[in-house]
Design a protein around this motif. Sequence first.
Motif, mmCIF file in Angstrom:
data_model
loop_
_atom_site.group_PDB
_atom_site.id
_atom_site.type_symbol
_atom_site.label_atom_id
_atom_site.label_comp_id
_atom_site.label_asym_id
_atom_site.label_seq_id
_atom_site.Cartn_x
_atom_site.Cartn_y
_atom_site.Cartn_z
ATOM 1 N N ALA A 289 0.818 -1.473 -0.431
ATOM 2 C CA ALA A 289 -0.467 0.477 0.411
ATOM 3 C C ALA A 289 0.664 1.112 -0.159
ATOM 4 C CB ALA A 289 -0.919 0.158 1.169
ATOM 5 N N ASP A 290 2.234 1.053 0.412
ATOM 6 C CA ASP A 290 3.229 2.223 1.017
ATOM 7 C C ASP A 290 3.531 3.022 -0.517
ATOM 8 O OD1 ASP A 290 4.767 4.723 2.763
ATOM 9 O OD2 ASP A 290 6.156 3.269 1.565
ATOM 10 N N TYR A 291 3.897 1.563 -1.365
ATOM 11 C CA TYR A 291 5.080 2.328 -2.090
ATOM 12 C C TYR A 291 4.346 1.868 -3.416
ATOM 13 C CZ TYR A 291 7.514 -0.030 -6.617
ATOM 14 O OH TYR A 291 7.683 0.340 -7.459
ATOM 15 N N GLN A 292 2.431 0.821 -3.544
ATOM 16 C CA GLN A 292 1.974 1.371 -4.868
ATOM 17 C C GLN A 292 1.550 3.073 -4.833
ATOM 18 O OE1 GLN A 292 -0.667 -1.620 -4.366
ATOM 19 N NE2 GLN A 292 0.554 -2.752 -6.674
ATOM 20 N N ALA A 293 0.941 3.527 -3.715
ATOM 21 C CA ALA A 293 0.449 5.154 -3.709
ATOM 22 C C ALA A 293 1.132 6.043 -4.721
ATOM 23 C CB ALA A 293 0.144 5.506 -1.961
ATOM 24 N N ILE A 294 2.512 5.881 -4.735
ATOM 25 C CA ILE A 294 3.240 6.714 -5.169
ATOM 26 C C ILE A 294 3.591 6.282 -6.289
ATOM 27 C CG2 ILE A 294 6.091 7.625 -5.389
ATOM 28 C CD1 ILE A 294 6.235 6.527 -2.152
ATOM 29 N N TYR A 295 4.061 4.953 -6.869
ATOM 30 C CA TYR A 295 4.509 3.906 -7.213
ATOM 31 C C TYR A 295 3.127 4.227 -8.591
ATOM 32 C CZ TYR A 295 5.434 0.525 -11.326
ATOM 33 O OH TYR A 295 5.830 -0.589 -12.525
ATOM 34 N N ASP A 296 2.327 3.957 -8.834
ATOM 35 C CA ASP A 296 1.285 3.977 -9.238
ATOM 36 C C ASP A 296 0.475 4.783 -9.831
ATOM 37 O OD1 ASP A 296 0.827 0.968 -8.931
ATOM 38 O OD2 ASP A 296 -0.853 0.639 -7.930
ATOM 39 N N ARG A 297 0.952 7.036 -9.340
ATOM 40 C CA ARG A 297 0.267 7.077 -9.910
ATOM 41 C C ARG A 297 0.690 7.846 -11.492
ATOM 42 N NH1 ARG A 297 3.972 10.724 -5.026
ATOM 43 N NH2 ARG A 297 2.481 10.463 -3.607
ATOM 44 N N VAL A 298 1.923 7.104 -11.670
ATOM 45 C CA VAL A 298 2.149 7.124 -13.539
ATOM 46 C C VAL A 298 2.038 5.706 -14.326
ATOM 47 C CG1 VAL A 298 3.847 7.663 -15.106
ATOM 48 C CG2 VAL A 298 3.611 9.261 -13.078
ATOM 49 N N LYS A 299 1.811 5.994 -15.331
ATOM 50 C CA LYS A 299 1.785 4.476 -16.809
ATOM 51 C C LYS A 299 1.754 5.020 -17.543
ATOM 52 C CE LYS A 299 0.424 1.954 -12.952
ATOM 53 N NZ LYS A 299 0.996 -0.141 -11.794
ATOM 54 N N LEU A 300 2.245 3.880 -18.215
ATOM 55 C CA LEU A 300 2.648 4.191 -19.550
ATOM 56 C C LEU A 300 2.581 2.697 -20.467
ATOM 57 C CD1 LEU A 300 5.386 5.663 -21.078
ATOM 58 C CD2 LEU A 300 6.873 4.499 -20.391
ATOM 59 N N ARG A 301 2.181 3.881 -21.819
ATOM 60 C CA ARG A 301 2.238 1.814 -22.403
ATOM 61 C C ARG A 301 2.585 2.984 -24.277
ATOM 62 N NH1 ARG A 301 -1.949 2.374 -26.157
ATOM 63 N NH2 ARG A 301 -2.786 2.885 -25.197
ATOM 64 N N LEU A 302 3.713 2.559 -24.356
ATOM 65 C CA LEU A 302 4.447 2.732 -25.767
ATOM 66 C C LEU A 302 3.870 1.948 -27.074
ATOM 67 C CD1 LEU A 302 7.791 4.393 -24.653
ATOM 68 C CD2 LEU A 302 5.996 5.337 -25.001
ATOM 69 N N SER A 303 3.027 0.924 -27.246
ATOM 70 C CA SER A 303 2.614 0.497 -28.083
ATOM 71 C C SER A 303 1.036 0.493 -27.689
ATOM 72 C CB SER A 303 2.752 -0.588 -28.153
ATOM 73 O OG SER A 303 2.577 -1.201 -27.079
ATOM 74 N N GLY A 304 0.806 -0.167 -29.024
ATOM 75 C CA GLY A 304 -0.723 -0.044 -29.523
ATOM 76 C C GLY A 304 -1.422 -1.093 -27.966
ATOM 77 N N PRO A 305 -2.877 -1.406 -27.804
ATOM 78 C CA PRO A 305 -3.581 -2.268 -26.445
ATOM 79 C C PRO A 305 -3.026 -3.274 -27.433
ATOM 80 C CG PRO A 305 -5.018 -0.068 -26.646
ATOM 81 C CD PRO A 305 -3.344 -0.311 -27.863
ATOM 82 N N ALA A 306 -3.385 -4.104 -27.896
ATOM 83 C CA ALA A 306 -2.904 -5.547 -28.872
ATOM 84 C C ALA A 306 -0.927 -5.729 -28.497
ATOM 85 C CB ALA A 306 -3.417 -5.334 -30.718
ATOM 86 N N ASN A 307 -1.101 -5.321 -28.709
ATOM 87 C CA ASN A 307 0.646 -5.320 -28.005
ATOM 88 C C ASN A 307 1.162 -5.183 -26.819
ATOM 89 O OD1 ASN A 307 1.144 -6.048 -31.295
ATOM 90 N ND2 ASN A 307 1.110 -3.523 -31.446
ATOM 91 N N ILE A 308 0.322 -5.101 -25.339
ATOM 92 C CA ILE A 308 1.044 -4.876 -24.732
ATOM 93 C C ILE A 308 2.195 -5.363 -24.049
ATOM 94 C CG2 ILE A 308 0.123 -4.342 -21.764
ATOM 95 C CD1 ILE A 308 -2.523 -3.263 -22.948
ATOM 96 N N SER A 309 1.533 -7.213 -24.189
ATOM 97 C CA SER A 309 2.590 -7.432 -23.449
ATOM 98 C C SER A 309 3.787 -8.583 -23.955
ATOM 99 C CB SER A 309 1.675 -8.818 -22.504
ATOM 100 O OG SER A 309 1.122 -8.336 -21.631
#
Length: 791
Positions: A289-309
Amino acid sequence: MKRKYLLLSAFTCLTTLAQQQAPMVLKYNKPATYFEESLPIGNGKMGALIYGGSDDNVIYLNDITLWTGKPVDRNLDADAHKWIPEIRKALFNEDYKLADSLQLHVQGPNSQYYQPLGTLHIKDLGLGEIKDYQRTLNIDSAIVRDSYKRDGRLVSREYFASNPDKLIAIRLRGDINCQIALTAQVPHHVKSTLGQLTMTGHATGDPQESTHFCTMLSVKTDGEMAASDSSFTITKAKEAIIYIVNETSFNGFDKHPVRQGANYLEMAANDLWHTQNMTYDEFYARHLADYQAIYDRVKLRLSGPANISSGSSLTTDQLLLDYTNGGNHSSYLEELYFQFGRYLLISCSRTKNVPANLQGLWAPQLWSPWRGNYTVNINLEENYWPAFVANMAEMAEPLDGFIAGLAANGKFTAKNYYNIQEGWCSSHNSDIWAMTNPVGEKNESPEWSNWNLGGAWLVNTLWERYQFTQDKAYLKNIAYPLMKGAAQFCLRWLIENPKQPGELITAPSTSPENEYKTDKGYHGTTCYGGTADLAIIRELFTNTIAAGKVLGLRNKEMEQALAKLHPYTIGHMGDLNEWYYDWDDWDFQHRHQSHLIGLYPGNHIASGQFTVELLKACERSLEIKGDKTTGWSTGWRINLWARLHNAKQAYHIYQKLLTPIAPRGSKSADWQGWHKGGGTYPNLFDAHPPFQIDGNFGGTAGVCEMLMQSSIVDGQCTIELLPACPEQWQEGAISGLCARGGYEVSFEWKKGTVRNCRIKAKKAGMLTLLYNGQQKKVKLKAGEEQNIKTW
């Protein structure tokens, strides 16, 4: 109705960005042999490097407050300033050789050493063949896991470092028969009792003059335990939970670690007692909870949704190797590297007054490269470039107290070494004792030893915090006094240019770690009116004047001095001159580019105050520098190219940062296809080489700079989306970036065009949003969140 539907659709799309980021996991199918393969965990004070061996699992432990030495002597070299007039005389007689030699008299001792805490060994006492080894670092949840089968029976292990509970936790499951031992490279003593190890010791040096520590380890298990002198064994267990705590006697930069030290023994005992209060799962839940309160503020995707993984099924070392050698420029690796930088800063920068050092806090060697210190001519500053834009402002708080310590000691350095009675200064290196003197020990090159503008550069981080947060109380009480003190030193350090009356320059001057060749062929380092000095002072004066205006204050002397600074000049190669004269660099591809500070991380060159020709000269300087450089310098160049809106070159340098570098000491035969030099090690640590963490942070900041830039000029805020987005990132999304002016920005794009954007304001304000070749005025109330239609 249609407009309402479009806005709702945009909001729905943006709120799913968190789900659109692939799982961020470093994966390996073998234990680490070298430091550069180990996996780091940290709670901001304690850290560990997990090697994960199946027979002997080696875990190096660190505490960010364990350094050699004691508080500085503020009367050191009280008469060193007498050499400054002699150096100036030699310089203005154009006798640069004499000036270089005289600079040695204006040098003090080098910094103290950051030291490793201890080494934990978990030795598997079982017999049988090892198969199916796996090791991961999940940076979404800040936990390392590894597992293997011995003789067909599964053994699994987990490791995390908790900030709220000040501990490192390890859980072993399966067929557990092991020996647990604790040792250290520094002077120490270990005592073993049933289920507990206690290690006490001190940093290398006189025990009456050094920092002491107490490390305590306890075990809970369903098996049988037996203790020896300095270790114990666990047998016939299905589960064992290990808790590790540590405290040191460090009690502040100005407190003697023995005579005025913290009560580390009692503190460690209290920390260990706390481990009895909750279960492992409860500790992990609090950590998460402590870590994700900071880490989860920013999410990044540099491709189309179909190529997420895409690429996430490969081991990380193979992914890194394929990226350069196989031409598989995986957007997954690019995303992973970005978020790994955020993970590292959260994990190593949460101790009051003690910022991340050259290695963050992860140092397995007794004598770390470059003493593991604070190098203040780029490296410490670069550590905090992603802090504000990547939505981790709290991680820069340790820097505030550290700079205050530099200011306290720096007043004496200003007086002793430069005969300046106002303000404060700091030099090339520092340590946990906030030393500020010029280093070199009177026998090392002035190219780095004699530089005294570390404080002047470092305080710009304080101004950045205000720009991003708009916290006026912080500006008034913390930032402005420190900025003003650094500026006051510079006002007294500047002198009138005898070659051009009416101008102000610095003398003596150096350009950090770079060397010149004069028109007469002299190869030297000391000069007058160096561009890097004046760029730092120009940025400092500009920002301090702006800060004063916010607070209703004015400094006419500073305004007048700013107008008199020797101007930028363009050289015979079309580049921005680094030296007062149009001299060549001794090494045209030198890693430092300090004369470009005004472009990045400064803002005054790109803010409209200067000409297009000057921006072209900056670009030409980078072209001459070339592509091949070290890790931290590569990180810096990504940001410089992005600030110039050169997406192709910024991305190319980001790719160079991801060059796979073989671990130090490894045999080439075992690492075919891996490179030497600057780039990235198998565990994604930055290769200077050796490891320096600043390159990781520069790379993370560089991605932010490519995707969004912001500025405040004359009180007017501008946010630009996709200013340097490369063709390879034609589709993507990012949420939670922070912009100057106190805004949080999320957006997605397709075919290089921004499609949806959401902006949230911390304070009421008006901004200009630039996107898709258009601009739009946006007005927000405090706390308001607005969706912007961009197509």
